[in-house]
Motif scaffolding. Structure first.
Motif, mmCIF file in Angstrom:
data_model
loop_
_atom_site.group_PDB
_atom_site.id
_atom_site.type_symbol
_atom_site.label_atom_id
_atom_site.label_comp_id
_atom_site.label_asym_id
_atom_site.label_seq_id
_atom_site.Cartn_x
_atom_site.Cartn_y
_atom_site.Cartn_z
ATOM 1 N N MET A 162 83.663 5.628 62.849
ATOM 2 C CA MET A 162 83.188 6.938 63.267
ATOM 3 C C MET A 162 84.057 7.441 64.406
ATOM 4 O O MET A 162 84.330 6.717 65.347
ATOM 5 N N LYS A 163 84.479 8.664 64.325
ATOM 6 C CA LYS A 163 85.323 9.241 65.355
ATOM 7 C C LYS A 163 84.526 9.489 66.624
ATOM 8 O O LYS A 163 83.312 9.605 66.596
ATOM 9 N N LYS A 164 85.240 9.593 67.739
ATOM 10 C CA LYS A 164 84.606 9.833 69.031
ATOM 11 C C LYS A 164 84.343 11.331 69.207
ATOM 12 O O LYS A 164 84.892 11.971 70.074
ATOM 13 N N THR A 165 83.528 11.897 68.333
ATOM 14 C CA THR A 165 83.167 13.294 68.433
ATOM 15 C C THR A 165 81.673 13.393 68.692
ATOM 16 O O THR A 165 80.932 12.434 68.481
ATOM 17 N N THR A 166 81.266 14.543 69.137
ATOM 18 C CA THR A 166 79.846 14.751 69.363
ATOM 19 C C THR A 166 79.173 15.014 68.019
ATOM 20 O O THR A 166 79.612 15.858 67.255
ATOM 21 N N ILE A 167 78.138 14.265 67.759
ATOM 22 C CA ILE A 167 77.399 14.403 66.509
ATOM 23 C C ILE A 167 75.923 14.428 66.848
ATOM 24 O O ILE A 167 75.480 13.773 67.790
ATOM 25 N N SER A 168 75.171 15.194 66.109
ATOM 26 C CA SER A 168 73.735 15.239 66.345
ATOM 27 C C SER A 168 73.069 14.045 65.672
ATOM 28 O O SER A 168 73.635 13.424 64.755
ATOM 29 N N TYR A 169 71.875 13.754 66.123
ATOM 30 C CA TYR A 169 71.097 12.675 65.522
ATOM 31 C C TYR A 169 70.893 12.951 64.032
ATOM 32 O O TYR A 169 71.069 12.067 63.197
ATOM 33 N N GLU A 170 70.549 14.187 63.720
ATOM 34 C CA GLU A 170 70.284 14.564 62.332
ATOM 35 C C GLU A 170 71.523 14.388 61.451
ATOM 36 O O GLU A 170 71.430 13.922 60.318
ATOM 37 N N ALA A 171 72.689 14.757 61.976
ATOM 38 C CA ALA A 171 73.932 14.595 61.214
ATOM 39 C C ALA A 171 74.239 13.113 60.998
ATOM 40 O O ALA A 171 74.702 12.727 59.921
ATOM 41 N N ALA A 172 73.976 12.296 61.995
ATOM 42 C CA ALA A 172 74.208 10.855 61.868
ATOM 43 C C ALA A 172 73.296 10.255 60.803
ATOM 44 O O ALA A 172 73.730 9.438 59.990
ATOM 45 N N VAL A 173 72.045 10.689 60.796
ATOM 46 C CA VAL A 173 71.102 10.194 59.789
ATOM 47 C C VAL A 173 71.549 10.614 58.394
ATOM 48 O O VAL A 173 71.485 9.825 57.446
ATOM 49 N N GLU A 174 72.013 11.838 58.260
ATOM 50 C CA GLU A 174 72.500 12.308 56.956
ATOM 51 C C GLU A 174 73.693 11.486 56.477
ATOM 52 O O GLU A 174 73.786 11.149 55.294
ATOM 53 N N LYS A 175 74.610 11.161 57.388
ATOM 54 C CA LYS A 175 75.759 10.328 57.016
ATOM 55 C C LYS A 175 75.293 8.943 56.580
ATOM 56 O O LYS A 175 75.807 8.377 55.613
ATOM 57 N N LEU A 176 74.315 8.395 57.297
ATOM 58 C CA LEU A 176 73.770 7.093 56.917
ATOM 59 C C LEU A 176 73.143 7.152 55.524
ATOM 60 O O LEU A 176 73.349 6.260 54.702
ATOM 61 N N ARG A 177 72.381 8.209 55.279
ATOM 62 C CA ARG A 177 71.752 8.364 53.956
ATOM 63 C C ARG A 177 72.807 8.443 52.854
ATOM 64 O O ARG A 177 72.623 7.886 51.772
ATOM 65 N N ALA A 178 73.895 9.141 53.131
ATOM 66 C CA ALA A 178 74.965 9.268 52.143
ATOM 67 C C ALA A 178 75.600 7.905 51.853
ATOM 68 O O ALA A 178 75.867 7.566 50.686
ATOM 69 N N ILE A 179 75.833 7.123 52.896
ATOM 70 C CA ILE A 179 76.419 5.792 52.718
ATOM 71 C C ILE A 179 75.464 4.903 51.925
ATOM 72 O O ILE A 179 75.878 4.207 50.984
ATOM 73 N N ILE A 180 74.201 4.933 52.263
ATOM 74 C CA ILE A 180 73.200 4.126 51.561
ATOM 75 C C ILE A 180 73.128 4.536 50.094
ATOM 76 O O ILE A 180 73.072 3.689 49.198
ATOM 77 N N SER A 181 73.156 5.830 49.856
ATOM 78 C CA SER A 181 73.112 6.335 48.490
ATOM 79 C C SER A 181 74.313 5.840 47.680
ATOM 80 O O SER A 181 74.163 5.402 46.533
ATOM 81 N N GLU A 182 75.490 5.895 48.270
ATOM 82 C CA GLU A 182 76.692 5.401 47.589
ATOM 83 C C GLU A 182 76.560 3.920 47.247
ATOM 84 O O GLU A 182 76.959 3.487 46.157
ATOM 85 N N LEU A 183 76.014 3.146 48.189
ATOM 86 C CA LEU A 183 75.828 1.712 47.952
ATOM 87 C C LEU A 183 74.814 1.468 46.834
ATOM 88 O O LEU A 183 75.045 0.660 45.935
ATOM 89 N N GLU A 184 73.683 2.168 46.908
ATOM 90 C CA GLU A 184 72.623 1.967 45.922
ATOM 91 C C GLU A 184 73.045 2.402 44.523
ATOM 92 O O GLU A 184 72.659 1.777 43.535
ATOM 93 N N GLU A 185 73.825 3.472 44.447
ATOM 94 C CA GLU A 185 74.243 3.988 43.143
ATOM 95 C C GLU A 185 75.451 3.248 42.584
ATOM 96 O O GLU A 185 75.824 3.455 41.432
ATOM 97 N N GLY A 186 76.070 2.417 43.418
ATOM 98 C CA GLY A 186 77.215 1.647 42.970
ATOM 99 C C GLY A 186 78.475 2.474 42.771
ATOM 100 O O GLY A 186 79.342 2.095 41.999
ATOM 101 N N VAL A 187 78.564 3.599 43.476
ATOM 102 C CA VAL A 187 79.735 4.466 43.321
ATOM 103 C C VAL A 187 80.770 4.270 44.426
ATOM 104 O O VAL A 187 81.849 4.855 44.367
#
Length: 66
Positions: free
Chosen positions: A1-26
């Motif tokens: 993750m880059k050293k940029t300012t990110i909101s909590y909500e944006a961080a959660v969305e990125k986490l959800r995207a990563i989890i989704s990629e893992l779960e879907e096997g893509v």
């Protein structure tokens, strides 16, 4: 993750995207290590943000009671 300012909500969305990629096997195996490292950093950021918010709320409530 880059050293940029990110909101909590944006961080959660990125986490959800990563989890989704893992779960879907893509997720490509070549990206796995980098994505897991990003997820680790996002989790640490979210936990720190939640702890800071909890402390701020406690302080505000304590000040209100005085």
């Amino acid at each position: 993750m880059k050293k940029t300012t990110i909101s909590y909500e944006a961080a959660v969305e990125k986490l959800r995207a990563i989890i989704s990629e893992l779960e879907e096997g893509v997720m490509k195996i070549d990206d796995l290590t980098a994505k897991l490292e990003e997820a680790k950093q996002l989790l640490a950021f979210c936990n720190a943000k939640l702890e800071q918010t909890e402390n701020d709320v406690k302080k505000l409530l304590d000040n209100e009671q005085e």
